[in-house]
Design a protein around this motif. Structure first.
Motif, PDB file in Angstrom:
ATOM      1  N   PRO A 340       0.797  -1.225   0.000  1.00  0.00           N
ATOM      2  CA  PRO A 340       0.000   0.000   0.000  1.00  0.00           C
ATOM      3  C   PRO A 340       0.832   1.280   0.000  1.00  0.00           C
ATOM      4  CG  PRO A 340       0.033  -0.963   2.176  1.00  0.00           C
ATOM      5  CD  PRO A 340       0.730  -1.939   1.281  1.00  0.00           C
ATOM      6  N   GLN A 367     -10.581   2.779   3.000  1.00  0.00           N
ATOM      7  CA  GLN A 367      -9.173   2.592   3.325  1.00  0.00           C
ATOM      8  C   GLN A 367      -8.264   3.465   2.476  1.00  0.00           C
ATOM      9  OE1 GLN A 367      -9.381  -1.671   2.639  1.00  0.00           O
ATOM     10  NE2 GLN A 367      -8.449  -2.009   4.641  1.00  0.00           N
ATOM     11  N   THR A 368      -8.683   3.737   1.265  1.00  0.00           N
ATOM     12  CA  THR A 368      -7.728   4.314   0.327  1.00  0.00           C
ATOM     13  C   THR A 368      -8.060   5.720  -0.161  1.00  0.00           C
ATOM     14  OG1 THR A 368      -6.470   3.841  -1.678  1.00  0.00           O
ATOM     15  CG2 THR A 368      -8.790   3.329  -1.745  1.00  0.00           C
ATOM     16  N   ILE A 377      -0.218  23.367   7.188  1.00  0.00           N
ATOM     17  CA  ILE A 377      -0.195  24.017   8.500  1.00  0.00           C
ATOM     18  C   ILE A 377       1.224  24.059   9.067  1.00  0.00           C
ATOM     19  CG2 ILE A 377      -2.602  23.560   9.072  1.00  0.00           C
ATOM     20  CD1 ILE A 377      -1.593  21.197  10.771  1.00  0.00           C
ATOM     21  N   ARG A 378       2.168  23.727   8.227  1.00  0.00           N
ATOM     22  CA  ARG A 378       3.591  23.786   8.582  1.00  0.00           C
ATOM     23  C   ARG A 378       3.905  22.983   9.845  1.00  0.00           C
ATOM     24  NH1 ARG A 378       5.632  29.791   8.128  1.00  0.00           N
ATOM     25  NH2 ARG A 378       3.555  30.651   7.953  1.00  0.00           N
ATOM     26  N   CYS A 379       3.275  21.838   9.945  1.00  0.00           N
ATOM     27  CA  CYS A 379       3.505  21.009  11.128  1.00  0.00           C
ATOM     28  C   CYS A 379       4.846  20.310  11.045  1.00  0.00           C
ATOM     29  CB  CYS A 379       2.393  19.988  11.292  1.00  0.00           C
ATOM     30  SG  CYS A 379       2.250  18.843   9.913  1.00  0.00           S
ATOM     31  N   LYS A 381       5.433  17.432   9.731  1.00  0.00           N
ATOM     32  CA  LYS A 381       5.356  15.979   9.844  1.00  0.00           C
ATOM     33  C   LYS A 381       5.954  15.294   8.619  1.00  0.00           C
ATOM     34  CE  LYS A 381       1.731  15.415  13.223  1.00  0.00           C
ATOM     35  NZ  LYS A 381       2.703  15.300  14.308  1.00  0.00           N
ATOM     36  N   TYR A 423       1.768  10.091   3.275  1.00  0.00           N
ATOM     37  CA  TYR A 423       1.129   9.263   4.293  1.00  0.00           C
ATOM     38  C   TYR A 423       0.887  10.060   5.560  1.00  0.00           C
ATOM     39  CZ  TYR A 423       0.654   5.690   7.919  1.00  0.00           C
ATOM     40  OH  TYR A 423       0.215   4.946   8.979  1.00  0.00           O
ATOM     41  N   PRO A 426      -1.187  15.812   7.446  1.00  0.00           N
ATOM     42  CA  PRO A 426      -2.549  15.952   7.976  1.00  0.00           C
ATOM     43  C   PRO A 426      -3.452  16.769   7.059  1.00  0.00           C
ATOM     44  CG  PRO A 426      -1.043  17.328   9.208  1.00  0.00           C
ATOM     45  CD  PRO A 426      -0.208  16.526   8.267  1.00  0.00           C
ATOM     46  N   ALA A 427      -2.851  17.576   6.174  1.00  0.00           N
ATOM     47  CA  ALA A 427      -3.665  18.409   5.291  1.00  0.00           C
ATOM     48  C   ALA A 427      -3.927  17.720   3.954  1.00  0.00           C
ATOM     49  CB  ALA A 427      -2.978  19.753   5.067  1.00  0.00           C
TER      50      ALA A 427
ATOM     51  N   ILE B  11      -2.478   4.370   1.348  1.00  0.00           N
ATOM     52  CA  ILE B  11      -3.099   4.482   2.674  1.00  0.00           C
ATOM     53  C   ILE B  11      -2.606   5.773   3.333  1.00  0.00           C
ATOM     54  CG2 ILE B  11      -3.575   2.057   3.141  1.00  0.00           C
ATOM     55  CD1 ILE B  11      -0.870   1.935   4.582  1.00  0.00           C
ATOM     56  N   HIS B  12      -3.301   6.184   4.361  1.00  0.00           N
ATOM     57  CA  HIS B  12      -2.971   7.447   5.005  1.00  0.00           C
ATOM     58  C   HIS B  12      -2.964   7.275   6.514  1.00  0.00           C
ATOM     59  CE1 HIS B  12      -3.280  11.718   6.093  1.00  0.00           C
ATOM     60  NE2 HIS B  12      -2.661  11.906   4.945  1.00  0.00           N
ATOM     61  N   SER B  13      -2.117   8.062   7.163  1.00  0.00           N
ATOM     62  CA  SER B  13      -2.056   7.998   8.622  1.00  0.00           C
ATOM     63  C   SER B  13      -3.357   8.529   9.213  1.00  0.00           C
ATOM     64  CB  SER B  13      -0.884   8.839   9.119  1.00  0.00           C
ATOM     65  OG  SER B  13      -1.102  10.185   8.750  1.00  0.00           O
ATOM     66  N   TRP B  15      -3.696  10.981  11.036  1.00  0.00           N
ATOM     67  CA  TRP B  15      -3.661  12.425  11.240  1.00  0.00           C
ATOM     68  C   TRP B  15      -4.477  13.191  10.215  1.00  0.00           C
ATOM     69  CZ3 TRP B  15       2.108  11.470  11.777  1.00  0.00           C
ATOM     70  CH2 TRP B  15       2.441  11.295  13.125  1.00  0.00           C
ATOM     71  N   SER B  16      -5.182  14.200  10.688  1.00  0.00           N
ATOM     72  CA  SER B  16      -5.740  15.203   9.787  1.00  0.00           C
ATOM     73  C   SER B  16      -5.627  16.518  10.535  1.00  0.00           C
ATOM     74  CB  SER B  16      -7.196  14.892   9.467  1.00  0.00           C
ATOM     75  OG  SER B  16      -7.995  15.093  10.605  1.00  0.00           O
ATOM     76  N   THR B  17      -5.720  17.623   9.808  1.00  0.00           N
ATOM     77  CA  THR B  17      -5.615  18.937  10.448  1.00  0.00           C
ATOM     78  C   THR B  17      -6.626  19.018  11.586  1.00  0.00           C
ATOM     79  OG1 THR B  17      -4.999  19.892   8.338  1.00  0.00           O
ATOM     80  CG2 THR B  17      -5.754  21.409  10.024  1.00  0.00           C
ATOM     81  N   LEU B  20      -5.654  16.901  14.663  1.00  0.00           N
ATOM     82  CA  LEU B  20      -4.561  17.511  15.421  1.00  0.00           C
ATOM     83  C   LEU B  20      -5.081  18.688  16.250  1.00  0.00           C
ATOM     84  CD1 LEU B  20      -1.749  17.542  12.702  1.00  0.00           C
ATOM     85  CD2 LEU B  20      -1.894  16.062  14.699  1.00  0.00           C
ATOM     86  N   MET B  21      -5.915  19.514  15.628  1.00  0.00           N
ATOM     87  CA  MET B  21      -6.456  20.679  16.328  1.00  0.00           C
ATOM     88  C   MET B  21      -7.369  20.235  17.468  1.00  0.00           C
ATOM     89  SD  MET B  21      -5.175  23.375  15.000  1.00  0.00           S
ATOM     90  CE  MET B  21      -4.136  23.687  13.595  1.00  0.00           C
ATOM     91  N   LYS B 210       1.827  12.352  20.014  1.00  0.00           N
ATOM     92  CA  LYS B 210       2.750  12.760  18.958  1.00  0.00           C
ATOM     93  C   LYS B 210       2.218  13.935  18.140  1.00  0.00           C
ATOM     94  CE  LYS B 210       5.306   8.548  18.682  1.00  0.00           C
ATOM     95  NZ  LYS B 210       5.421   7.250  18.119  1.00  0.00           N
ATOM     96  N   VAL B 211       1.383  14.745  18.776  1.00  0.00           N
ATOM     97  CA  VAL B 211       0.906  15.938  18.075  1.00  0.00           C
ATOM     98  C   VAL B 211       2.046  16.944  17.988  1.00  0.00           C
ATOM     99  CG1 VAL B 211      -0.716  17.863  18.167  1.00  0.00           C
ATOM    100  CG2 VAL B 211      -1.475  15.573  18.759  1.00  0.00           C
ATOM    101  N   TYR B 262       2.126  24.986  15.380  1.00  0.00           N
ATOM    102  CA  TYR B 262       2.816  24.523  14.170  1.00  0.00           C
ATOM    103  C   TYR B 262       3.219  25.654  13.241  1.00  0.00           C
ATOM    104  CZ  TYR B 262       1.218  19.693  14.842  1.00  0.00           C
ATOM    105  OH  TYR B 262       1.014  18.436  15.295  1.00  0.00           O
TER     106      TYR B 262
END
Lengths: 461, 322, 307
Positions: A340, A367-368, A377-379, A381, A423, A426-427, B11-13, B15-17, B20-21, B210-211, B262
């Motif tokens: 994946p 899932q996908t 947001i300049r995190c 990550k 992956y 967050p954005a 697949i995606h972690s 996390w989303s904005t 996290l907020m 882990k934020v 952030y």
């Protein structure tokens, strides 16, 4: 003690090895095999057969088209029906040899018995020849011709062979099953590779989530070591679970604490990495005379009721495999060839398997599907996750504006396209999608500069 | 069936904005609840007005002015509102809270282009705007109503500030406060700063989830401790001690929740540590030598301005490159 | 009062000194430049689009001043008008060039070309083209993500939501060629605008064999070659299963359009719509006569031989 792992970045997706208990079973032979002539890195192979020719399993049907290229063998016996472009899994036409199957007749001299051969011949040249003639390529994903990798360029010296059994991609279990069911063959294959490389020490790297395989391979090594000194110097290393540990550069960093430079080959730091599947194929080619005509394939996914690890002939259509296991469930929206994180989404199910096809993964919409893209947001990550220490947020901006110079300065060409950035974003910014373009631009600029420099040097002569 | 085709990864972690907020909001809740418990309904009103007006202004600006899709669903306005509310004394009138929210969202955030584009922490800009515009209200701290000896007029830091300016020994003031009580209930000051323990609890939650990474916060704490240790060691009558400095004022709230924002903090760990050192040092300089009793807000805002530079200077080490 | 005078005196002095410094520095670092560069730059459109092959209008002006003639320097945006001005400044002669316009050579609208899978990645043609052949059966057609629209600096391109294909606004198109470079499938071609905007082109680039092309898209060119046989001006060639109309040879008779079995040939700018049926009948009649004449001629030569 802390288990070894690579030093920069990485992510921890859930390993989802749901097909780990499924024994490797042979897939019924397909009615027709569609064997592409370009299924390795390097020049496509040149067909040796003509339409209408009768071929047997294991017969070479295409020869290397250059130095970095490989032999291709018939995976089924029968008649060559066509040699024509055929759409691959991405829908792009690739020259393909189609063989209509009749029975299952193998070439003479191929040992199909289960008897384990532990005697390794001493003649390295003969071994290398067998690997080359067997059409062995790296089965970890890159499909780099193995005999080329085993012939270090003059001036470089191999110091360690690493057998890659990390299988850090979620879902995949084919290497794990090989280690468990064909551990002896893998270790013997490793010993052959090690001998060809000049008897260097060998590390079999396995991630901690495969304790059965770790124990089994340890046992096998101990047993074989009693038989012959050729098995000395092979060790199992238990790795911390982390993606992309199976990436060549990352694995060398984890095992040897050496970092391969930008654009350099592993041999520049004295390492050669071979996949578990490759070691198994080397055993088959050298001691059983069996060329690379089949490979182990995981068919999996939470929505898929018939998890399996299958031994599949090269050139079997993907649709045939999925139909053999009961067809695609309604919930599945995506079929992925590979894992994946780095696998390729299949656009054309009529495409056939290649030597390097390691899995078919079915994922559901939930899932996908990618989330809606939001503002960065300049995190950080993505930068935290990048195993190459790059700054994906910056590279994607530079790629969007097409600033090739800045891309190169920020090492876009080092990107290994592992997908860690996207992956973890967050954005849901399509970082890798865009960076891939920037990487291509940067690499093109580097190549053009090198070509210009070469031309200038020649002109100066 | 039509297959879905897209580039890897597939697949995606988790996390989303928004997630996290939301985590930041959850982390702030213990401290917010503490402040309401200590200060009563007026504090609840300040927090509510602050959050609602931040969200409301963001909605109005995105929908009404920019004619775009509203961005309030990403929860960032809620975080700004909550932080702003917690940074104000509970006696702040509602219209003043709304003004602060307008400055925070309207000027500090949306004029720069919305989430991710702002240079300065919006909540802090709102707070500092109110502090310099309405100093009387903003520095008249009233002690918690539940304490029998509720008093008006000074916080530990402002008393110390006066003492330093007047040249009287600070020990007379610091000796009034026990560290234990400061940890649990930081007498006086902005409402959200009341309970250091609740704030630290939220900080630990963010780190565990882990934020955020703890480096910025820890380097602020370390710098504050070290700087005050040196000054206190030189002249303990003039300068306050490290523990007092760590526990008093808005340091914990600022270091845990505002400096770690952030958008306005450096990306790399190295940059973050330098950023933290800068905040810690500036905070102590303002506390010791400035005319304002508290300097965390100013220190963070000043260091915010250095973030692009820090991002440029302190990059993560690239793989295989010396 | 005294203070004011002192202030004014000091400030004036500072101003004078600084002005002197500025003057000296400007003199010292003066760059002698051909004044014609500025003149040329002034008559340029100033779009800095790079359509001429230089980095911008200034770079073009520098190159034009240096060049011995203007054969290799042409501003597609300003066209003949601008080039005439440039030539006047530099004292060169300039050849008139036929005005060009961008033409999108794909007619795979949503109706003509059904999708066979769903694309879920970043909406960019280049990303999509790197990944795979596309979400329709045609590996050569428009990917529909609008890279060309983004590349156009003049707002001449827009996506038609109904067909999913880009549309060129002829009045805005400057033929700078940015879109031709942006399209990963190479579908956009700069073609002669034609007299009063009349032009004919093959609206397809599918190189698949006829049946495969037809299966993927109802409006595909199947490379049957009927158009090439019909054309009396040798303007049409068929290669790689795809027809191409040479705009320099095309006489705009539109007979190919009438004869094309899939409707892959398109026209634009003609004042009167083409009566396909009538034209087709006329052509078939003509071809029949030609065949008869040829047969008769063959017969007479044979008879002559016999005699």
């Amino acid at each position: 003690m802390r288990k070894p792992t690579f030093s920069i970045g990485g992510v921890h997706p859930h390993d989802s090895k749901i097909s780990r208990e499924c024994r490797v079973e042979p897939m019924p032979l397909p009615d027709s095999a569609y064997i592409a002539v370009a299924q390795h890195i390097g020049a496509p192979a040149k067909p040796l057969v003509a339409v209408g020719d009768k071929v047997k399993v294991g017969q070479p049907i295409a020869e290397p088209g250059g130095f970095v290229s490989a032999f291709i063998h018939a995976s089924v016996s029968g008649t060559v029906k066509s040699i024509a472009p055929r759409a691959d899994l991405a829908g792009n036409p690739v020259m393909t040899i189609e063989i209509a199957r009749e029975g299952d007749e193998w070439m003479e001299g191929i040992d199909l018995s289960d008897t384990l051969v532990t005697e390794i011949p001493d003649d390295n040249k003969a071994i290398l020849d067998k690997i080359r003639l067997g059409g062995i390529v790296g089965l970890g994903g890159a499909t780099f011709p193995t005999h080329v990798k085993l012939s270090p360029p003059p001036g470089s010296k191999c110091e360690r062979l690493i057998i890659n059994g990390c299988e850090c991609e979620p879902y995949l279990t084919s290497d794990f099953r090989c280690l468990l069911e064909k551990g002896e063959q893998v270790v013997i294959g490793a010993a052959i590779l090690k001998q060809v490389l000049g008897g260097v020490p060998c590390t079999v790297a396995i991630e901690e989530n495969k304790p059965e395989a770790i124990a089994h391979i340890g046992e096998v090594i101990a047993r074989l070591r009693k038989q012959s000194p050729k098995y000395d110097g092979i060790e199992v290393m238990v790795m911390k679970m982390r993606y992309p540990q199976g990436g060549e550069k990352q694995l060398i960093d984890a095992v040897m604490h050496r970092q391969v430079g930008s654009g350099a080959l592993p041999i520049s730091v004295g390492a050669v990495v071979q996949n578990v599947g490759t070691a198994l194929a080397v055993y088959d080619a050298v001691l059983k005379n069996k060329p690379l005509v089949d490979n182990t394939l995981t068919v999996t996914g939470e929505c898929f009721p018939h998890q399996a690890n299958l031994l599949v002939r090269v050139g079997t259509p993907l649709r045939t495999i999925l139909e053999h296991l009961g067809g695609i469930p309604d919930e599945a929206v995506k079929v992925i060839s590979g894992g994946p994180m780095m696998g390729k989404a299949v656009a054309n199910l009529d495409a056939a398997t290649l030597k390097g096809t390691s899995a078919l993964l079915l994922l559901t919409e939930k899932q996908t599907a990618r989330g809606e893209e939001g503002p960065c947001i300049r995190c950080g990550k993505c930068a935290e996750a990048c195993p190459m220490g790059l700054e994906p947020f910056l590279l994607q901006k530079l790629s969007r504006i097409g600033d090739v110079e800045a891309l190169e300065a920020n090492a876009a060409q080092d990107c290994i396209e592992c997908g860690c950035c996207l992956y973890s974003c967050p954005a849901n910014i399509p970082l890798l999608d865009i960076i891939r373009l920037g990487k291509a631009d940067a690499m093109k600029a580097i190549r053009e500069r090198a070509a210009a420099a070469k031309a200038a040097a020649e002109a100066a002569k | 069936m039509k297959l879905l085709v897209s580039p890897n990864p597939h697949i995606h972690s988790k996390w989303s904005t928004r997630s996290l907020m939301t985590d930041v909001v959850i982390a702030l809740l213990p401290a917010a609840i503490c402040s309401v418990v200590f200060y009563g309904w007026r504090e609840a009103l300040v927090l509510a007005v602050s959050v609602l007006s931040c969200v409301g202004f963001e909605w109005l600006i995105t929908r009404g002015l920019m004619k775009q899709k509203s961005t309030i669903c990403d929860m960032s306005a809620v975080v700004t509102g909550l932080l702003l509310g917690m940074n104000l004394p509970f006696t702040t009138p509602w219209w003043m809270v709304m003004t602060g929210a307008l400055v925070a969202i309207g000027i500090a955030k949306m004029t720069f282009g919305g989430l991710g584009q702002n240079v300065f922490n919006p909540a802090l800009v709102g707070r500092v705007f109110l502090l310099v515009s309405f100093p009387a209200v903003m520095t008249t701290w009233v002690g918690p109503v539940h304490f029998a000896d509720a008093y008006t007029g000074s916080t530990p830091l402002s008393s110390v500030n006066e003492a330093i300016l007047n040249g009287t020994p600070v020990t007379e003031i610091t000796s009034q406060y026990s560290y234990g009580s400061m940890l649990l209930a930081n007498l006086g000051g902005s409402a959200g700063e009341i309970c250091a323990l609740a704030l630290l609890l939220g900080f630990v939650y963010l780190c565990v989830r882990k934020v955020i990474k703890p480096w910025i916060t820890l380097s602020i704490f370390a710098t504050v401790a070290l700087t005050s240790l040196i000054f206190w060691g030189v002249d303990s009558a003039r300068f306050t001690d490290p523990a007092f400095n760590l526990l008093s004022g808005g340091l914990i709230l600022g270091a845990c929740f505002m400096a770690t924002d952030y958008v306005t903090s450096p990306m790399s760990t190295k940059g973050g540590i330098i950023f933290g050192i800068g905040i810690g040092f500036l905070t102590m300089m303002i506390r010791y030598f400035g005319s304002y009793p508290e300097g965390v807000s100013f220190a963070i805002l000043i260091m915010n301005a250095f973030v692009p530079l820090l991002n440029r200077w302190f990059k993560q080490k690239k793989f295989g490159r010396a | 009062m005294n203070t004011i005078w002192t202030t004014i005196a000091i400030i004036s002095l500072i101003g004078l000194v600084l002005a002197l410094v500025l003057y000296l520095v400007a003199e010292k670092f003066k760059v002698v430049e051909d004044p014609r560069i500025d003149d040329v730059e002034k008559v340029m459109p100033g779009a800095n689009c790079g359509g001429c092959g230089f980095a911008g209008c200034r770079a073009f002006a520098e190159a034009a001043v240096k060049a011995p003639n203007l054969d290799n320097n042409f501003c597609p945006v300003g066209g003949n008008e601008t080039m005439a001005k440039v030539a006047a400044i530099l004292g060169y002669e300039v050849k008139e060039k036929a005005p060009m316009v961008a033409v999108v050579r794909c007619n795979g609208s949503c109706a003509n070309r059904p999708t066979v899978n769903t694309y879920g990645g970043f909406a960019s043609c280049r990303v999509k083209a790197t990944l795979y052949s596309g979400d329709t059966g045609c590996a050569f057609g428009c990917l529909g993500c609008g890279d060309c629209v983004a590349a156009c600096q003049f707002g001449a391109l827009s996506m038609d939501p109904e067909t999913g294909l880009p549309v060129v606004d002829e009045t805005k198109c400057t033929a700078c060629g940015a879109c031709t470079k942006a399209c990963p499938k190479g579908l956009i071609e700069l073609r002669a605008k034609g007299p009063r905007g009349m032009r004919v082109w093959v609206d397809c680039r599918n190189k698949d064999k006829g049946p495969a092309a037809k299966k993927a898209c109802a409006a595909a060119c199947i490379g049957c070659g009927i158009c090439a046989k019909t054309c009396r001006h040798e303007a049409i060639t068929v290669a790689d299963n795809i027809a191409y109309i040479d705009y320099n040879k095309c006489k705009l008779c539109r007979e190919c359009i009438a004869m094309c079995p899939t409707g892959a040939i398109h026209e634009s700018g003609f004042p009167k719509p083409l009566d396909k049926e009538a034209t087709k009948a006329r052509i078939l009649e003509r071809q029949k006569k030609e065949r008869e004449a040829a047969a008769a001629a063959a017969k007479t030569t044979e008879e002559k031989k016999d005699a």
